[in-house]
Design an enzyme around this catalytic site. Structure first.
Site, mmCIF file in Angstrom:
data_model
loop_
_atom_site.group_PDB
_atom_site.id
_atom_site.type_symbol
_atom_site.label_atom_id
_atom_site.label_comp_id
_atom_site.label_asym_id
_atom_site.label_seq_id
_atom_site.Cartn_x
_atom_site.Cartn_y
_atom_site.Cartn_z
ATOM 1 N N VAL A 139 -16.910 -19.956 39.482
ATOM 2 C CA VAL A 139 -15.759 -19.189 40.254
ATOM 3 C C VAL A 139 -16.786 -19.273 41.672
ATOM 4 O O VAL A 139 -17.919 -18.777 41.694
ATOM 5 C CB VAL A 139 -15.395 -18.147 39.826
ATOM 6 C CG1 VAL A 139 -14.747 -17.415 40.894
ATOM 7 C CG2 VAL A 139 -14.760 -18.267 38.323
ATOM 8 N N LYS A 168 -7.779 -18.497 48.850
ATOM 9 C CA LYS A 168 -8.008 -18.023 50.418
ATOM 10 C C LYS A 168 -9.307 -18.678 51.027
ATOM 11 O O LYS A 168 -9.465 -18.235 52.336
ATOM 12 C CB LYS A 168 -7.668 -16.696 50.344
ATOM 13 C CG LYS A 168 -8.903 -15.703 49.938
ATOM 14 C CD LYS A 168 -8.667 -14.341 50.310
ATOM 15 C CE LYS A 168 -9.409 -13.334 49.628
ATOM 16 N NZ LYS A 168 -10.032 -14.010 48.511
ATOM 17 N N GLU A 254 -23.447 -8.642 27.914
ATOM 18 C CA GLU A 254 -23.793 -6.941 27.619
ATOM 19 C C GLU A 254 -22.231 -6.370 27.150
ATOM 20 O O GLU A 254 -21.156 -6.963 27.716
ATOM 21 C CB GLU A 254 -24.099 -6.713 29.469
ATOM 22 C CG GLU A 254 -23.894 -5.469 29.343
ATOM 23 C CD GLU A 254 -24.033 -4.987 31.094
ATOM 24 O OE1 GLU A 254 -24.319 -5.915 31.777
ATOM 25 O OE2 GLU A 254 -23.898 -3.616 31.152
ATOM 26 N N LYS A 262 -17.648 5.586 34.665
ATOM 27 C CA LYS A 262 -16.996 4.720 34.893
ATOM 28 C C LYS A 262 -15.554 4.391 34.381
ATOM 29 O O LYS A 262 -14.648 3.587 34.771
ATOM 30 C CB LYS A 262 -17.602 3.291 34.203
ATOM 31 C CG LYS A 262 -18.755 2.722 35.218
ATOM 32 C CD LYS A 262 -19.230 1.477 34.440
ATOM 33 C CE LYS A 262 -20.442 0.839 35.326
ATOM 34 N NZ LYS A 262 -21.061 -0.208 34.690
ATOM 35 N N ARG A 265 -11.730 3.859 35.939
ATOM 36 C CA ARG A 265 -11.525 2.369 36.368
ATOM 37 C C ARG A 265 -10.434 2.111 35.404
ATOM 38 O O ARG A 265 -9.463 1.163 35.840
ATOM 39 C CB ARG A 265 -12.767 1.472 35.990
ATOM 40 C CG ARG A 265 -13.882 1.626 36.972
ATOM 41 C CD ARG A 265 -15.050 0.941 36.461
ATOM 42 N NE ARG A 265 -16.147 1.022 37.627
ATOM 43 C CZ ARG A 265 -16.893 0.069 37.792
ATOM 44 N NH1 ARG A 265 -16.922 -1.131 37.093
ATOM 45 N NH2 ARG A 265 -17.717 0.075 38.822
ATOM 46 N N GLU A 330 -15.277 -6.174 34.384
ATOM 47 C CA GLU A 330 -16.468 -5.485 33.769
ATOM 48 C C GLU A 330 -16.245 -4.711 32.591
ATOM 49 O O GLU A 330 -17.207 -3.845 32.176
ATOM 50 C CB GLU A 330 -17.350 -4.741 35.000
ATOM 51 C CG GLU A 330 -17.669 -5.390 36.218
ATOM 52 C CD GLU A 330 -18.665 -4.756 37.153
ATOM 53 O OE1 GLU A 330 -18.529 -3.546 36.995
ATOM 54 O OE2 GLU A 330 -19.255 -5.311 37.939
ATOM 55 N N ARG A 388 -24.982 -5.031 48.073
ATOM 56 C CA ARG A 388 -24.042 -4.338 47.067
ATOM 57 C C ARG A 388 -24.899 -3.805 45.910
ATOM 58 O O ARG A 388 -24.391 -3.829 44.681
ATOM 59 C CB ARG A 388 -22.997 -5.250 46.643
ATOM 60 C CG ARG A 388 -21.866 -5.430 47.203
ATOM 61 C CD ARG A 388 -20.640 -5.831 46.623
ATOM 62 N NE ARG A 388 -19.359 -6.220 47.311
ATOM 63 C CZ ARG A 388 -18.716 -7.329 47.603
ATOM 64 N NH1 ARG A 388 -18.955 -8.452 46.760
ATOM 65 N NH2 ARG A 388 -17.938 -7.395 48.216
ATOM 66 N N LYS A 411 -28.748 -12.108 41.991
ATOM 67 C CA LYS A 411 -28.272 -13.134 43.011
ATOM 68 C C LYS A 411 -29.350 -13.959 43.703
ATOM 69 O O LYS A 411 -30.545 -13.515 43.760
ATOM 70 C CB LYS A 411 -27.598 -12.163 44.034
ATOM 71 C CG LYS A 411 -26.401 -11.616 43.746
ATOM 72 C CD LYS A 411 -26.093 -10.565 44.870
ATOM 73 C CE LYS A 411 -24.723 -10.004 44.770
ATOM 74 N NZ LYS A 411 -23.651 -10.343 44.000
#
Ligand SMILES: *[C@@H]1O[C@H](CO)[C@@H](O)[C@H](O)[C@H]1NC(C)=O
Ligand SMILES: *[C@@H]1O[C@H](CO)[C@@H](O)[C@H](O)[C@H]1NC(C)=O
Ligand SMILES: *[C@@H]1O[C@H](CO)[C@@H](O)[C@H](O)[C@H]1NC(C)=O
Length: 438
Positions: A139, A168, A254, A262, A265, A330, A388, A411
């Site tokens: 992706v 986009k 995971e 969390k 969410r 997630e 982030r 990353k």
């Protein structure tokens, strides 16, 4: 006397025939053995059993890092060598400008030149790998060079790669991806493209679109791995194949008891406009008594698991429920991996909880976890920068990265630290030719 010389003639003729045949056979054998070591675009499989062959191919296909740095030293943790590259990063003049969409559109016009110039390995390097295809769902939304360098490193002709480009993204980015993809029979753009809104269902849908296309491919892949634009492998294809075989039909990702902080969410109804918005309207619990587990968007799952996503009606029901939650990527995979009727899953019992550090899918350095290992921190501070709250790795992270068991890490960014990527490319390419050949 006459008879004797006739006999002699017969013997010498026979001898000559034998000698001649041996010579011809030798010549053929020589021709084929040397042929084995010549690059030939039409060949799908080349055995790298002889040292001469490996040297021959490595000389042509190495990805040796540029400049003065010694990647071997960096990977071994030689801090003097690391600091040299850090100093270079500070000098704006010395920074390499990353390749643009237009550069790739131009280069990939001629596919033969593109593959040679970018040093793609267009043949399988072992029978074991040739017989064990892997499917990739990639992706991406921008940064064409990062995508192409990731593709180049994970590329083998037996695998199959689906690329989901954000609807986009710019026109030139779409064109550049399509130009690259058009050079390979086993790389394609997803048939349906989503406009991906951060933390919304569309991120999951992008992977699902690729998964559906990959299921339709004739390639007999065994496992699926998904990647995003900032990932890079830490292992060669041969090592990934070995790991997948050991998983023995189980998924690897995971999946843990979700922390209380969390739960908002999936307890609220979210709406997607330009961004995702919390309406603060309460949502019901998941259907079918499914328990929510928390994880990441990164998965390593079997083909049967992927098939079940489209074939088992319960999954559809759970997905419908998850569509208006925050960051379903997630928890969706993490939860499905603990449902007994999902292929390759694990029971929901806490002893099967799997942290990101213990799973193999993705290695990530979270800012809030960094610290002094001697005082109980899971890992030492990031040597690159944070984005982030996640580490974008620097060269100084390489020794640690390559000591972990994970297949991929996140990353990387060539604009933050190109040396780190270059050294990984060099290292993995070297291991492809000189590591344990299966
Ligand atoms: C790496 O490839 C280049 C060609 O791109 C070649 O000149 C060089 O000798 C190779 N290095 C090694 C170590 O094989
Ligand atoms: C890089 O460092 C390693 C380990 O110290 C050494 O064996 C190798 O010769 C060096 N390579 C170059 C090109 O200097
Ligand atoms: C997959 O193949 C089936 C049957 O050939 C077809 O009906 C379906 O539309 C295909 N799906 C995609 C996403 O191409």
């Amino acid at each position: 006397m006459f008879g004797f010389s006739k006999k002699l003639l017969r013997i010498s003729t026979t001898l000559c025939l034998i000698c001649g045949s041996i010579l011809i056979l030798l010549a053929i054998a020589l021709k084929f053995s040397s042929l084995d070591c010549y690059l030939d675009d039409t060949r799908q499989m080349i055995d790298l059993n002889t040292a001469a062959c490996r040297d021959h191919y490595y000389k042509a296909l190495n990805l040796s890092a540029s400049g003065k740095k010694n990647c071997t030293k960096i990977i071994q943790g030689d801090w003097e060598e690391v600091s040299q590259t850090l100093l270079e990063n500070l000098e704006v003049k010395k920074r390499r400008v990353v390749a643009s969409d237009k550069d790739y559109i131009e280069l990939a016009k001629d596919c033969a030149t593109f593959k040679t110039a970018r040093k793609y390995i267009t043949f399988s390097v072992s029978t074991e790998e040739a017989n064990y295809p892997i499917a990739y769902s990639m992706v991406v939304h921008g940064e064409i060079e990062s995508f192409e360098r990731l593709l180049r490193t994970v590329y083998t002709p037996q695998n199959i790669y689906c690329v989901h480009v954000d609807a986009k993204s710019s026109d030139t980015f779409h064109q550049a991806v399509r130009a690259i993809v058009s050079c390979f029979d086993n790389v394609f753009v997803a048939s349906k493209l989503e406009s991906v809104v951060y933390a919304s269902w569309s991120r999951v849908q992008a992977d699902l679109n690729c998964m559906e296309d990959l299921l339709n491919s004739t390639v007999q892949w065994k496992y699926l791995i998904n990647t995003c634009g900032t990932d890079f492998p830490l292992k060669t294809n041969a090592e990934i194949v070995k790991a997948l075989k050991l998983f023995n039909g189980k998924n690897n990702l995971e999946s843990e008891e979700p922390p209380g902080r969390k739960k908002w969410r999936w307890e609220n109804h979210f709406e997607v406009k330009k961004n995702i918005v919390n309406t603060n309207i309460k949502k019901g619990p998941p259907p079918l008594n499914i328990k929510v587990f928390s994880g990441k968007a990164y998965i390593v799952v079997t083909k049967d698991f992927v098939r079940a996503l489209f074939e088992i009606p319960f999954v559809k029901e759970f997905m419908e429920w998850a569509k208006d939650t925050y960051s379903p990527d997630e928890f969706l995979w993490a939860s499905l991996n603990r449902v007994p009727w999902m292929p390759g899953s694990f029971p929901r019992h806490v002893i099967f909880d799997n942290s990101d550090m213990n799973s193999l899918a993705r290695l990530v350095k979270w800012q809030d976890m960094e610290g002094d290992i001697k005082h109980g921190a899971p890992y030492s501070p990031c040597m690159g920068i944070h984005r982030r709250e996640v580490c974008v790795y620097g060269t100084g992270d390489l020794p640690w990265l390559l000591q972990q068991q994970h297949l991929f890490a996140n990353k990387f960014d060539p604009k933050v630290d190109d040396h780190a990527l270059q050294c990984l490319e060099e290292h993995l390419r070297f291991k492809t030719f000189y590591g344990d050949i299966m």
